[in-house]
Design an enzyme around this catalytic site. Structure first.
Site, short mmCIF file in Angstrom:
data_model
loop_
_atom_site.label_atom_id
_atom_site.label_comp_id
_atom_site.label_asym_id
_atom_site.label_seq_id
_atom_site.Cartn_x
_atom_site.Cartn_y
_atom_site.Cartn_z
N CYS A 454 0.83 -1.21 0.00
CA CYS A 454 0.00 0.00 0.00
C CYS A 454 0.87 1.26 0.00
O CYS A 454 0.45 2.31 -0.48
CB CYS A 454 -0.93 0.01 1.20
SG CYS A 454 -0.09 -0.23 2.78
N HIS A 827 -1.03 0.91 7.60
CA HIS A 827 -1.58 0.92 6.24
C HIS A 827 -1.48 2.35 5.68
O HIS A 827 -1.57 3.32 6.43
CB HIS A 827 -3.04 0.47 6.28
CG HIS A 827 -3.71 0.46 4.95
ND1 HIS A 827 -3.31 -0.35 3.91
CD2 HIS A 827 -4.77 1.18 4.47
CE1 HIS A 827 -4.10 -0.15 2.86
NE2 HIS A 827 -4.98 0.78 3.17
#
Length: 996
Positions: A454, A827
């Site tokens: 990510c 994330h």
């Protein structure tokens, strides 16, 4: 006597009068009498019991039978013979079309009086055969319950040997066809009681004959796994499973999941129907069996089954939390389904619309069950927030609903996620990442997460949304000797023109992978961005050197020569320059060095240092003009990277200071009011439309991006161990170091240094401070006097005559957010918008693009949220508030674009001339062909998947109208609380909806 009794029963006398007369007849029956009289009385009582049209008549028949069975056993045994019973069971009793429903009750009543008779064994043998025949005829729940009652009371009548096994299997088939046809509460309770009697008989048989359990379960699985078009088997089958000993569970599940004869469709059908059993109100251990089978399927890597079943059933399971009677089991199944579904957010996101309503309902119920469930549900939700961060717009209503409930600590969350995952090998689930049927409604394309990538996806999307950079990359010609840039061009082209909802950046990842990164581990997106830009820059420089050699050998045309002698694309787009100056505090000698940069790393000031309004240091705007004399010519500033400046003269006048500013929204033509001194901000109250302008200004006790930039540009004292070696003094001296921006990049990249090394834990910890992000930013750039005068003559905003500084305005383009508390985990996702030089949808006037005002820029340009494969519409309000709602989600890397009118004016003009500001560039032939072929391939894949998926989905048990459970719970003051599902009452409609 039989005639007298019949006349009394059929008479019109009141029941109390009849009762007295009947008493006399019954008392007389206790006396000795001849056999013929006994037969007559037994025939009459049989007739009354089996065909009586009132309960009273049946009660009299029963009473007379019991008296004759007790006082005249020989006559009763002779009457209650095998032939008579066979006739009753096979032909029934009474006129055709009106056969009695009480035959089994009659037989059960009579059996107690012949147990010791010589004919008992013959009767038992007959009944063993006949009850097996009866269940093979699929009797109603009521008749099945009567058979079960008979056999429970007289176990001698239970079939034996092979017949017993067949009887169990056929009884299970009967249960599978049970349906409650009435919605009345009394009828439902009667139905549940009937089911319990039948399943209780199976339990009794299994206790004495354990060898019948596995064949019975095999029959049960055959029923629930059937894919034939027929009515779905009854949820009453759940009552059977509760009596299977738990010690058999592991072996049963292992045999099922390793049986190659069971197809995936059959297995999916079976587990789907088992999950529907959470609706059964009286079952025990059903949740344990469901979870065990789900775990068994995970153990043999049947992930496609698990995914399909979870996505199709999880909402129905969730809806059952409304009902206290099934809540515990439903919550257990829901917890496993969510905690194990870790490869994708799909399952959790299906529940998001329903969570606030359920939470409100449970709070309203105010019971121990509701309170406990709320706490477990909140824990589950926070686990999902942790696992699938990056959806602030979707999560805000849910967070608001559970904000008053306990929040689990991170160790607890990691423990729950770790112990429930389908597999520890993430690559095993790579092919099961979220399937998206079509492009996002935004028209943008997502990027597939290839295993903690990510960080790369967020950076690529931010670079892609930097429209000037994207156009330049897409405009590159073939054979440019830049392999990495070519891969980026292909990736950008697919993001622009692919029909896929998300594409895989696998090729670009392998080409741009920093060699020190650990595969599969989370990485620092800022570190990746620096490495990527440096690689692209060096690659282009290498290409220029190659062409320089070709030029020297006269193999290159003048046009190509001119192209390759310019700056690299990275320098044009992201390159800025900064002057670092050190002044010796003894001799006041100043040494300076100019350096290029592609991003500014902004540290957080110490907690005891208030940047805004502090007098503990001298801002750069005041330092610059006070002790450094402006250069005599502009070339001196932009020439050699090392530039010497003269010491200040006493006659020099200090120019007005320039500071970093934030802007709200101004009316077109209204000049921005520069903020003097150290105060950074904007008086947003003057403009009623400046809603987001207010959000761009941080509260007094928080920090803002201008605060961090001012701290970055503020003077630093070099003393003690950090003393500066002054060449003029030829010794270590106290000194003052200051940085000044001398050239603003076209795209300004700011990295907020949130990660610092903690020597106690030996890990990098994260600074979670909320930082206010201005949508418009003004930076002071040190320029030569000639440049300042030129800008003033052109009428541009921000130049201060005689100061040596000019103001450059930047618009916020992208914000990369890190969710988590460590750089090694968490994330990344990003907010982005496309900033251009023209008013959206506006037409250029006189061939010159019309600049957008602040207000137009910020209200009319759409924000997007890029989170791996998911792309959604968003807003600057969401950008501003994300950390307020989710404290671990903090802005990390910011992209700003310079407005025309500053130093990059020539670049803006060049881009406009190239037509990049209007429409997308055309791609070279090979690239267009590759995209076209992939789009055709995607359509073929969609058709194939649709066919396969249709086969899967059609096999799934139908569970229509599950949402009625949730819809039924809408707050409605007109509804009675006592019968609502949430109140745990049990109104007839809600109860029927629950069980069936």
């Amino acid at each position: 006597m039989d005639k007298i009794l019949e006349a009394v029963v059929m008479s019109s006398y009141p029941n109390n009068v009849k009762q007295g007369l009947v008493r006399r007849v019954i008392e007389a029956a206790k006396q000795p009498m001849d056999s013929e009289q006994c037969w007559s009385m037994l025939e009459l009582s049989t007739k009354l019991y089996l065909t009586g049209d009132t309960k009273y008549k049946r009660e009299i028949g029963k009473e007379v039978l019991e008296v004759y069975g007790h006082y005249h056993p020989e006559e009763f045994e002779e009457f209650f013979n095998v032939r008579f019973l066979l006739s009753l069971l096979q032909e029934g009793y009474g006129p055709l079309g009106k056969r009695s429903h009480y035959v089994l009750d009659y037989i059960q009543l009579g059996l107690q009086f012949v147990l010791e008779s010589p004919s008992a064994n013959s009767i038992f043998s007959l009944l063993r055969i006949e009850v097996l025949r009866k269940v093979c005829e699929r009797p109603s729940p009521k008749q099945c319950a009567k058979i079960s009652k008979l056999l429970t009371q007289h176990p001698q009548c239970i079939p034996t040997g092979k017949h017993q096994l067949l009887f169990c299997q056929q009884l299970i088939r009967c249960i599978g066809q049970f349906q409650c046809v009435s919605e009345g509460e009394e009828e439902i309770m009667e139905f549940l009681e009937q089911v319990n009697k039948v399943s209780g008989l199976l339990q009794r048989i299994w206790r004495t004959q354990t060898s019948a359990i596995l064949p019975s379960l095999k029959e049960l699985f055959t029923i629930i796994s059937s894919t034939e078009e027929q009515e779905a088997p009854s949820n009453a089958l759940a009552s059977v499973v509760q009596f299977v000993p738990l010690e058999l569970m592991d072996g049963v599940i292992r045999n099922l999941t390793n049986d190659d004869s069971i197809t995936d469709v059959q297995m999916m059908m079976a587990i789907g129907r088992m999950i529907d059993w959470v609706s059964w109100p009286l079952g025990k251990n059903i949740d344990k069996w469901i979870i065990a089978l789900l775990k068994g399927l995970a153990a043999v890597k049947k992930f496609s089954i698990l995914i399909e079943v979870t996505l199709s059933k999880i909402e129905k399971v969730f809806s059952k939390l409304l009902y206290p009677i099934v809540r515990e089991g439903a919550l257990s199944v829901l917890q496993y389904m969510l905690l194990s579904f870790q490869h994708s957010h799909e399952a959790f996101h299906l529940l998001l619309p329903h969570i606030p309503r359920l939470v409100a309902s449970l709070k309203k119920e105010d019971s121990n069950s509701a309170t406990s469930s709320l706490e477990q549900l909140a824990e589950l939700i926070h686990c999902m927030f942790f696992r699938f961060s990056g959806f602030p717009d979707l999560y805000e209503p849910v967070l608001e609903a559970v904000k008053a409930l306990p929040i689990p600590n991170e160790d607890r969350i990691k423990h729950l996620l770790g112990q429930n995952a389908w597999t520890s090998q993430k690559n095993e689930l790579a092919c099961f990442y979220p399937r998206l049927a079509s492009k996002s409604e935004t028209g943008k394309i997502g990027l597939i997460n290839l295993g903690n990538t990510c960080y790369m996806n967020s950076i690529i999307q931010s670079l892609f949304m930097a429209s000037d950079f994207r156009h330049s990359v897409l405009n590159l010609t073939e054979g440019n000797s830049q392999p990495l840039m070519t891969k980026l061009q292909w990736l950008f082209a697919f993001l622009e023109h692919s029909q896929r909802p998300a594409i895989s950046p696998e090729s670009f990842l392998s080409a741009s992978w920093p060699p020190w990164f650990t595969p599969g581990a989370q990485q620092d997106c800022s570190e990746y961005l620096k490495y990527l830009l440096d690689r692209l820059h060096e690659e282009e420089k290498t290409g220029k050197r190659i062409y320089q050699k070709l030029k020297e050998s006269s193999l290159m045309s003048q046009t190509v020569e001119q192209h390759y002698l310019n700056k690299t694309l990275i320098e044009k787009m992201f390159g800025g320059k900064m002057m670092t100056k050190i002044r010796c505090l003894k001799c006041l000698n100043v040494s300076s060095r100019e350096e290029a940069f592609t991003d500014l790393s902004l540290a957080f000031p110490p907690s005891d240092r208030n940047v805004r309004g502090s007098t503990s240091f001298l801002p750069v705007e005041e330092i610059g003009p006070q002790f450094i004399e402006p250069p005599e010519n502009a070339g001196q500033l932009l020439g050699s990277p090392w530039v010497r400046r003269k010491a200040p003269k006493a006659s020099d006048h200090a120019a007005p200071p320039m500071s970093v500013e934030t802007l709200g929204f101004q009316e077109p033509g209204e000049a921005a009011n520069p903020v003097r001194g150290n105060d950074v901000g904007v008086d947003a109250a003057k403009d009623p439309l400046s809603t987001f302008g207010e959000q761009a200004c941080a509260p007094k006790d928080s920090k803002s991006v201008p605060d961090l930039i001012n701290y970055f540009l503020s003077p630093e004292r070099l003393t003690a161990e950090n003393k500066y070696h002054c060449e003029k003094c030829a010794s270590l001296q106290d000194a003052e170091k200051v940085a000044e921006l001398t050239e603003g990049p076209h795209y300004l990249i700011l990295t907020l240094l949130r990660f610092s090394f903690d020597p106690r834990t030996m890990k990098r910890k994260k600074i979670l401070d909320n930082v206010s992000i201005p949508v418009v930013l003004k930076l002071p750039i040190l320029v030569a006097p000639e440049e300042t005068e030129e800008v003033c003559q052109r009428g541009k905003d921000g130049a201060v005559p005689g100061s040596g500084f000019m103001t450059v305005v930047y618009d916020l383009c992208s914000v990369v957010v890190h969710s988590g508390i460590s750089s090694e985990s968490g994330h990344y996702y990003c907010y982005s918008r496309e900033c251009t030089d023209t008013v959206p949808h506006g037409q250029p006037q006189d061939g010159v693009p019309k600049p957008a005002s602040d207000k137009q820029l910020d209200f009319e340009i759409q924000w997007y949220l890029f989170n791996d494969t998911r792309v959604s519409f968003s807003s600057f309000e969401s950008v501003s508030n994300v950390t307020s709602f989710f404290p671990k989600d903090t802005a990390y890397v910011l992209f700003y674009r310079q407005r025309p009118g500053g130093q990059s004016c020539l670049l803006h003009e060049a881009l406009a001339e190239a037509g990049c500001l209007h429409g997308e560039p055309s791609l070279h032939k090979d690239l267009m062909e590759a995209i076209s072929k992939d789009n055709i391939l995607f359509l073929q894949e969609q058709e194939k998947e649709a066919r396969n998926r249709a086969a899967y989905i059609s096999a799934l048990p139908k569970s229509p109208l599950w949402w009625r459970d949730l819809d039924r719970d809408k707050d409605d003051d007109s509804s009675s609380g006592g019968c609502s599902p949430a109140a745990g009452g049990g109104g007839s409609g809600s109860f029927h909806g629950l069980v069936f």
